[in-house]
Design a protein around this motif. Sequence first.
Motif, PDB file in Angstrom:
ATOM      1  N   ILE A   1       0.844  -1.179   0.000  1.00  0.00           N
ATOM      2  CA  ILE A   1       0.000   0.000   0.000  1.00  0.00           C
ATOM      3  C   ILE A   1       0.887   1.240   0.000  1.00  0.00           C
ATOM      4  O   ILE A   1       1.862   1.318   0.751  1.00  0.00           O
ATOM      5  N   THR A   2       0.529   2.219  -0.814  1.00  0.00           N
ATOM      6  CA  THR A   2       1.288   3.463  -0.889  1.00  0.00           C
ATOM      7  C   THR A   2       0.726   4.467   0.113  1.00  0.00           C
ATOM      8  O   THR A   2      -0.491   4.600   0.250  1.00  0.00           O
ATOM      9  N   PHE A   3       1.638   5.170   0.799  1.00  0.00           N
ATOM     10  CA  PHE A   3       1.222   6.239   1.706  1.00  0.00           C
ATOM     11  C   PHE A   3       0.679   7.408   0.894  1.00  0.00           C
ATOM     12  O   PHE A   3       1.165   7.702  -0.199  1.00  0.00           O
ATOM     13  N   MET A   4      -0.301   8.103   1.445  1.00  0.00           N
ATOM     14  CA  MET A   4      -0.819   9.321   0.827  1.00  0.00           C
ATOM     15  C   MET A   4       0.156  10.463   1.119  1.00  0.00           C
ATOM     16  O   MET A   4       0.866  10.443   2.121  1.00  0.00           O
ATOM     17  N   THR A   5       0.165  11.472   0.257  1.00  0.00           N
ATOM     18  CA  THR A   5       1.048  12.625   0.421  1.00  0.00           C
ATOM     19  C   THR A   5       0.663  13.407   1.672  1.00  0.00           C
ATOM     20  O   THR A   5      -0.506  13.542   2.004  1.00  0.00           O
ATOM     21  N   SER A   6       1.677  13.952   2.339  1.00  0.00           N
ATOM     22  CA  SER A   6       1.487  14.653   3.596  1.00  0.00           C
ATOM     23  C   SER A   6       1.719  16.153   3.450  1.00  0.00           C
ATOM     24  O   SER A   6       2.592  16.581   2.696  1.00  0.00           O
ATOM     25  N   GLU A   7       0.952  16.941   4.183  1.00  0.00           N
ATOM     26  CA  GLU A   7       1.190  18.386   4.226  1.00  0.00           C
ATOM     27  C   GLU A   7       2.356  18.714   5.156  1.00  0.00           C
ATOM     28  O   GLU A   7       3.056  19.692   4.960  1.00  0.00           O
ATOM     29  N   ILE A   8       2.578  17.882   6.167  1.00  0.00           N
ATOM     30  CA  ILE A   8       3.635  18.137   7.153  1.00  0.00           C
ATOM     31  C   ILE A   8       5.009  17.815   6.579  1.00  0.00           C
ATOM     32  O   ILE A   8       5.978  18.515   6.836  1.00  0.00           O
ATOM     33  N   ALA A   9       5.110  16.736   5.807  1.00  0.00           N
ATOM     34  CA  ALA A   9       6.369  16.345   5.163  1.00  0.00           C
ATOM     35  C   ALA A   9       6.053  16.023   3.704  1.00  0.00           C
ATOM     36  O   ALA A   9       6.012  14.862   3.305  1.00  0.00           O
ATOM     37  N   PRO A  10       5.823  17.052   2.879  1.00  0.00           N
ATOM     38  CA  PRO A  10       5.337  16.813   1.510  1.00  0.00           C
ATOM     39  C   PRO A  10       6.297  16.050   0.598  1.00  0.00           C
ATOM     40  O   PRO A  10       5.857  15.437  -0.370  1.00  0.00           O
ATOM     41  N   ALA A  11       7.578  16.060   0.885  1.00  0.00           N
ATOM     42  CA  ALA A  11       8.532  15.324   0.043  1.00  0.00           C
ATOM     43  C   ALA A  11       8.543  13.830   0.350  1.00  0.00           C
ATOM     44  O   ALA A  11       8.998  13.034  -0.463  1.00  0.00           O
ATOM     45  N   ALA A  12       8.052  13.452   1.513  1.00  0.00           N
ATOM     46  CA  ALA A  12       8.088  12.042   1.937  1.00  0.00           C
ATOM     47  C   ALA A  12       7.222  11.171   1.033  1.00  0.00           C
ATOM     48  O   ALA A  12       6.089  11.515   0.708  1.00  0.00           O
ATOM     49  N   ARG A  13       7.794  10.048   0.635  1.00  0.00           N
ATOM     50  CA  ARG A  13       7.109   9.059  -0.186  1.00  0.00           C
ATOM     51  C   ARG A  13       7.370   7.693   0.423  1.00  0.00           C
ATOM     52  O   ARG A  13       8.446   7.444   0.951  1.00  0.00           O
ATOM     53  N   GLY A  14       6.418   6.805   0.329  1.00  0.00           N
ATOM     54  CA  GLY A  14       6.681   5.481   0.873  1.00  0.00           C
ATOM     55  C   GLY A  14       5.539   4.525   0.676  1.00  0.00           C
ATOM     56  O   GLY A  14       4.500   4.867   0.109  1.00  0.00           O
ATOM     57  N   ASN A  15       5.777   3.309   1.149  1.00  0.00           N
ATOM     58  CA  ASN A  15       4.745   2.294   1.068  1.00  0.00           C
ATOM     59  C   ASN A  15       4.862   1.341   2.241  1.00  0.00           C
ATOM     60  O   ASN A  15       5.870   1.309   2.941  1.00  0.00           O
ATOM     61  N   VAL A  16       3.787   0.597   2.433  1.00  0.00           N
ATOM     62  CA  VAL A  16       3.695  -0.409   3.486  1.00  0.00           C
ATOM     63  C   VAL A  16       3.446  -1.746   2.809  1.00  0.00           C
ATOM     64  O   VAL A  16       2.615  -1.846   1.914  1.00  0.00           O
ATOM     65  N   ASP A  17       4.173  -2.760   3.258  1.00  0.00           N
ATOM     66  CA  ASP A  17       3.990  -4.108   2.744  1.00  0.00           C
ATOM     67  C   ASP A  17       3.562  -4.985   3.920  1.00  0.00           C
ATOM     68  O   ASP A  17       4.264  -5.049   4.926  1.00  0.00           O
ATOM     69  N   VAL A  18       2.398  -5.610   3.808  1.00  0.00           N
ATOM     70  CA  VAL A  18       1.869  -6.465   4.869  1.00  0.00           C
ATOM     71  C   VAL A  18       1.769  -7.888   4.338  1.00  0.00           C
ATOM     72  O   VAL A  18       1.133  -8.125   3.313  1.00  0.00           O
ATOM     73  N   LYS A  19       2.419  -8.818   5.045  1.00  0.00           N
ATOM     74  CA  LYS A  19       2.395 -10.228   4.650  1.00  0.00           C
ATOM     75  C   LYS A  19       2.053 -11.089   5.860  1.00  0.00           C
ATOM     76  O   LYS A  19       2.542 -10.837   6.950  1.00  0.00           O
ATOM     77  N   LYS A  20       1.252 -12.104   5.634  1.00  0.00           N
ATOM     78  CA  LYS A  20       0.933 -13.068   6.686  1.00  0.00           C
ATOM     79  C   LYS A  20       1.988 -14.164   6.659  1.00  0.00           C
ATOM     80  O   LYS A  20       2.321 -14.690   5.595  1.00  0.00           O
ATOM     81  N   ASP A  21       2.539 -14.504   7.828  1.00  0.00           N
ATOM     82  CA  ASP A  21       3.581 -15.531   7.864  1.00  0.00           C
ATOM     83  C   ASP A  21       2.999 -16.890   8.248  1.00  0.00           C
ATOM     84  O   ASP A  21       1.794 -17.027   8.470  1.00  0.00           O
ATOM     85  N   LYS A  22       3.866 -17.899   8.333  1.00  0.00           N
ATOM     86  CA  LYS A  22       3.403 -19.266   8.599  1.00  0.00           C
ATOM     87  C   LYS A  22       2.836 -19.442  10.004  1.00  0.00           C
ATOM     88  O   LYS A  22       2.148 -20.411  10.276  1.00  0.00           O
ATOM     89  N   ASN A  23       3.096 -18.492  10.893  1.00  0.00           N
ATOM     90  CA  ASN A  23       2.559 -18.556  12.260  1.00  0.00           C
ATOM     91  C   ASN A  23       1.278 -17.740  12.414  1.00  0.00           C
ATOM     92  O   ASN A  23       0.851 -17.461  13.531  1.00  0.00           O
ATOM     93  N   ASN A  24       0.705 -17.315  11.296  1.00  0.00           N
ATOM     94  CA  ASN A  24      -0.501 -16.488  11.277  1.00  0.00           C
ATOM     95  C   ASN A  24      -0.300 -15.120  11.895  1.00  0.00           C
ATOM     96  O   ASN A  24      -1.244 -14.516  12.402  1.00  0.00           O
ATOM     97  N   ASN A  25       0.927 -14.640  11.887  1.00  0.00           N
ATOM     98  CA  ASN A  25       1.223 -13.273  12.282  1.00  0.00           C
ATOM     99  C   ASN A  25       1.354 -12.439  11.017  1.00  0.00           C
ATOM    100  O   ASN A  25       1.480 -12.963   9.920  1.00  0.00           O
ATOM    101  N   TYR A  26       1.366 -11.130  11.179  1.00  0.00           N
ATOM    102  CA  TYR A  26       1.478 -10.224  10.046  1.00  0.00           C
ATOM    103  C   TYR A  26       2.796  -9.468  10.137  1.00  0.00           C
ATOM    104  O   TYR A  26       3.078  -8.816  11.141  1.00  0.00           O
ATOM    105  N   ARG A  27       3.591  -9.571   9.086  1.00  0.00           N
ATOM    106  CA  ARG A  27       4.849  -8.829   8.998  1.00  0.00           C
ATOM    107  C   ARG A  27       4.529  -7.506   8.316  1.00  0.00           C
ATOM    108  O   ARG A  27       4.000  -7.473   7.211  1.00  0.00           O
ATOM    109  N   VAL A  28       4.836  -6.415   9.003  1.00  0.00           N
ATOM    110  CA  VAL A  28       4.588  -5.071   8.489  1.00  0.00           C
ATOM    111  C   VAL A  28       5.935  -4.431   8.181  1.00  0.00           C
ATOM    112  O   VAL A  28       6.782  -4.319   9.072  1.00  0.00           O
TER     113      VAL A  28
END
Length: 143
Positions: A33-60
């Motif tokens: 998922i891509t982060f939305m643009t921010s007014e506080i830090a407008p140059a900041a760009r990024g994304n979040v990757d969420v994956k479910k692992d073999k133990n049914n936990n979520y790696r963020v």
Amino acid sequence: MKAFKSSLNINKLALLFSSLFLLVTLVSCGKKITFMTSEIAPAARGNVDVKKDKNNNYRVELEISYLAEPDRLSPAKNTYVVWMVTDENDTPINLGQIVSSSKLNVKFETVTSSKPKRIFVTAENDASIQYPGNMLVLETDNF
């Protein structure tokens, strides 16, 4: 006849490996998922990757580029904190502090037992804060 049986075994083996590859690919897929643009830090760009692992936990995993140092914000802050909202709980959960090793690229990783619905980053004076302040730097839509 022997050649026919041999090619049948190779076909079965190829089918088995193809099926296993497909299964591993589907299980290891996550949401990016891509982060939305921010007014506080407008140059900041990024994304979040969420994956479910073999133990049914979520790696963020977060990857952010061009994130200003928190003491350069107005008003200046000491750190950035990553928060998560889940389907089960609308109260944000503090996932931890972003520690920058590079001024241009930041990575953050954690594991949680709850499935994230929304991830966001705030600028704070204290990394152990229990509720997010009002300096929302980056956020995702619900996913």
